[in-house]
Design an enzyme around this catalytic site. Structure first.
Site, PDB file in Angstrom:
ATOM      1  N   SER A   1     -23.732  11.061  13.027  1.00  0.00           N
ATOM      2  CA  SER A   1     -24.276  10.521  14.292  1.00  0.00           C
ATOM      3  C   SER A   1     -24.742  11.689  15.141  1.00  0.00           C
ATOM      4  CB  SER A   1     -23.163   9.771  15.035  1.00  0.00           C
ATOM      5  OG  SER A   1     -23.566   9.469  16.356  1.00  0.00           O
TER       6      SER A   1
ATOM      7  N   TYR B   1     -14.586   9.222  18.436  1.00  0.00           N
ATOM      8  CA  TYR B   1     -15.761   8.962  17.575  1.00  0.00           C
ATOM      9  C   TYR B   1     -16.459  10.279  17.251  1.00  0.00           C
ATOM     10  CZ  TYR B   1     -20.154   6.852  15.916  1.00  0.00           C
ATOM     11  OH  TYR B   1     -21.248   6.494  15.160  1.00  0.00           O
TER      12      TYR B   1
HETATM   13  N1  LIG Z   1     -26.043   1.964  15.265  1.00  0.00           N
HETATM   14  C1  LIG Z   1     -26.004   3.177  15.807  1.00  0.00           C
HETATM   15  O1  LIG Z   1     -26.466   3.376  16.945  1.00  0.00           O
HETATM   16  C2  LIG Z   1     -25.425   4.326  15.047  1.00  0.00           C
HETATM   17  C3  LIG Z   1     -25.641   5.619  15.533  1.00  0.00           C
HETATM   18  C4  LIG Z   1     -25.078   6.696  14.845  1.00  0.00           C
HETATM   19  C5  LIG Z   1     -24.329   6.480  13.716  1.00  0.00           C
HETATM   20  N2  LIG Z   1     -24.127   5.208  13.262  1.00  0.00           N
HETATM   21  C6  LIG Z   1     -23.286   5.055  12.072  1.00  0.00           C
HETATM   22  O2  LIG Z   1     -23.974   4.233  11.140  1.00  0.00           O
HETATM   23  C7  LIG Z   1     -23.025   3.650  10.238  1.00  0.00           C
HETATM   24  C8  LIG Z   1     -23.373   2.186  10.029  1.00  0.00           C
HETATM   25  O3  LIG Z   1     -23.180   1.490  11.243  1.00  0.00           O
HETATM   26  P1  LIG Z   1     -24.213   0.403  11.801  1.00  0.00           P
HETATM   27  O4  LIG Z   1     -24.808   0.981  13.028  1.00  0.00           O
HETATM   28  O5  LIG Z   1     -25.071  -0.102  10.729  1.00  0.00           O
HETATM   29  O6  LIG Z   1     -23.173  -0.707  12.327  1.00  0.00           O
HETATM   30  P2  LIG Z   1     -22.712  -2.129  11.751  1.00  0.00           P
HETATM   31  O7  LIG Z   1     -23.864  -3.064  11.671  1.00  0.00           O
HETATM   32  O8  LIG Z   1     -21.524  -2.520  12.568  1.00  0.00           O
HETATM   33  O9  LIG Z   1     -22.255  -1.769  10.253  1.00  0.00           O
HETATM   34  C9  LIG Z   1     -21.011  -1.193   9.966  1.00  0.00           C
HETATM   35  C10 LIG Z   1     -20.670  -1.512   8.523  1.00  0.00           C
HETATM   36  O10 LIG Z   1     -19.416  -0.897   8.215  1.00  0.00           O
HETATM   37  C11 LIG Z   1     -18.633  -1.839   7.519  1.00  0.00           C
HETATM   38  N3  LIG Z   1     -17.212  -1.562   7.663  1.00  0.00           N
HETATM   39  C12 LIG Z   1     -16.460  -1.462   8.787  1.00  0.00           C
HETATM   40  N4  LIG Z   1     -15.168  -1.237   8.480  1.00  0.00           N
HETATM   41  C13 LIG Z   1     -15.104  -1.193   7.112  1.00  0.00           C
HETATM   42  C14 LIG Z   1     -14.058  -1.028   6.181  1.00  0.00           C
HETATM   43  N5  LIG Z   1     -12.787  -0.831   6.567  1.00  0.00           N
HETATM   44  N6  LIG Z   1     -14.348  -1.049   4.856  1.00  0.00           N
HETATM   45  C15 LIG Z   1     -15.624  -1.257   4.438  1.00  0.00           C
HETATM   46  N7  LIG Z   1     -16.662  -1.430   5.274  1.00  0.00           N
HETATM   47  C16 LIG Z   1     -16.389  -1.396   6.589  1.00  0.00           C
HETATM   48  C17 LIG Z   1     -19.031  -3.187   8.082  1.00  0.00           C
HETATM   49  O11 LIG Z   1     -18.812  -4.219   7.126  1.00  0.00           O
HETATM   50  P3  LIG Z   1     -17.572  -5.253   7.070  1.00  0.00           P
HETATM   51  O12 LIG Z   1     -17.202  -5.571   8.484  1.00  0.00           O
HETATM   52  O13 LIG Z   1     -18.152  -6.415   6.310  1.00  0.00           O
HETATM   53  O14 LIG Z   1     -16.517  -4.545   6.300  1.00  0.00           O
HETATM   54  C18 LIG Z   1     -20.525  -2.984   8.265  1.00  0.00           C
HETATM   55  O15 LIG Z   1     -21.212  -3.309   7.069  1.00  0.00           O
HETATM   56  C19 LIG Z   1     -21.653   3.904  10.861  1.00  0.00           C
HETATM   57  O16 LIG Z   1     -21.024   4.981  10.180  1.00  0.00           O
HETATM   58  C20 LIG Z   1     -21.973   4.321  12.285  1.00  0.00           C
HETATM   59  O17 LIG Z   1     -20.991   5.151  12.852  1.00  0.00           O
HETATM   60  C21 LIG Z   1     -24.662   4.148  13.889  1.00  0.00           C
END
Ligand SMILES: NC(=O)c1ccc[n+]([C@@H]2O[C@H](COP(=O)([O-])OP(=O)(O)OC[C@H]3O[C@@H](n4cnc5c(N)ncnc54)[C@H](OP(=O)(O)O)[C@@H]3O)[C@@H](O)[C@H]2O)c1
Length: 244
Positions: A138, A151
């Site tokens: 991130s 985080y």
């Molecule tokens: N969106 C942003 O602004 C942003 C910015 C920087 C970094 N990121 C990073 O991008 C990555 C993806 O996040 P996203 O933004 O796409 O958010 P999201 O839509 O909430 O996706 C998060 C994913 O992680 C899975 N997850 C959570 N806990 C888990 C567990 N214990 N085991 C397996 N899967 C798990 C969730 O699936 P289930 O609930 O079905 O398990 C979901 O598929 C994360 O690492 C996040 O920190 C996001």
């Protein structure tokens, strides 16, 4: 490109979008997350578009569960080309709120989950002398703000683990590439899981104004995967143009 790509956290957001984009180009997808209905729907969307995907219910906080995801990829497709450590959560709150359970979940998913992914996939990549990790960090790996201490610590950890892995694999001449993807604000379900209500409200307002589509991130991940094997895109920082 017909690569075998394993994605954790594939049931929504960046993981889902990347899976669908890569499948369009012929990659073979192996999807892991905890919500089965979502995974089933994504697999059937991919198949309806002519692609190939399988899933395993996966909780990245369990080493056995992550190992089972790797085994599914190896049993089904014979090898793993790309392992995307994407599962993560961002329940921001100030320390005074004492949300110890949220701190622990971030450490367990964002850090331990990533380490379990490396453990599950690296031996087969070493043996085949090729492979790639896409580790999702991130912009919070590079800067910290009030409410984001834990985080940022986990995401800075992703950066450090990834760089050590890169150096080790370069020294071993294994041809295993390491790519860190560090997004800014992206419109996904990430903010839905913030438990501190005032922080959640503020983040929702910010994301509504500023967040970019997960397709933007998926496109940059695809570029890193498609690069010829003698070069590695080691970190991608991708944020909304107007994000300060
Ligand atoms: N969106 C942003 O602004 C942003 C910015 C920087 C970094 N990121 C990073 O991008 C990555 C993806 O996040 P996203 O933004 O796409 O958010 P999201 O839509 O909430 O996706 C998060 C994913 O992680 C899975 N997850 C959570 N806990 C888990 C567990 N214990 N085991 C397996 N899967 C798990 C969730 O699936 P289930 O609930 O079905 O398990 C979901 O598929 C994360 O690492 C996040 O920190 C996001």
């Amino acid at each position: 490109m017909n690569k075998v790509v394993v994605i954790t956290g594939a049931s929504s957001g960046i993981g889902e979008t990347t899976a669908k984009l890569l499948a369009q180009d012929g990659d073979l997808l192996v999807l892991g997350a905890r919500r089965e209905a979502k995974l089933q729907q994504i697999v059937s969307d991919i198949e309806a578009a002519g692609g190939k995907a399988v899933y395993a219910l996966t909780d990245v906080t369990s080493l056995e569960s992550v190992q089972a995801l790797a085994k599914l990829a190896l049993d089904k497709f014979g090898h793993i080309d790309v392992w995307m450590n994407n599962a993560g959560l961002m329940p921001h709150s100030e320390f005074i709120k004492g949300k110890v359970a949220d701190w622990n979940r971030m450490i367990d998913v964002n850090l331990r989950g990533l380490l379990y992914g490396i453990d599950a996939a690296l031996p087969s990549m070493r043996a085949q002398k090729s492979g790639q990790f896409i580790n999702v960090a991130s912009v919070a790996a590079h800067a910290v703000h009030p409410g984001g201490g834990v985080y940022s610590a986990t995401k800075a950890g992703v950066l450090m683990i990834s760089e050590a892995l890169r150096q080790e694999e370069a020294a071993a001449k294994s041809n295993v590439r390491v790519t860190v993807v560090s997004p800014g604000a992206v419109a996904t379900e990430l903010v839905d899981h913030v438990t501190d209500q005032s922080t959640k409200q503020a983040l929702e307002g910010y994301y509504k104004q500023n967040a970019i589509s997960p397709e933007r991130v998926a496109t940059s991940i695809k570029a890193a995967i498609d690069l010829p094997a003698d070069a590695a895109l080691n970190e991608i920082i991708i944020r909304p143009t107007q994000q300060e």
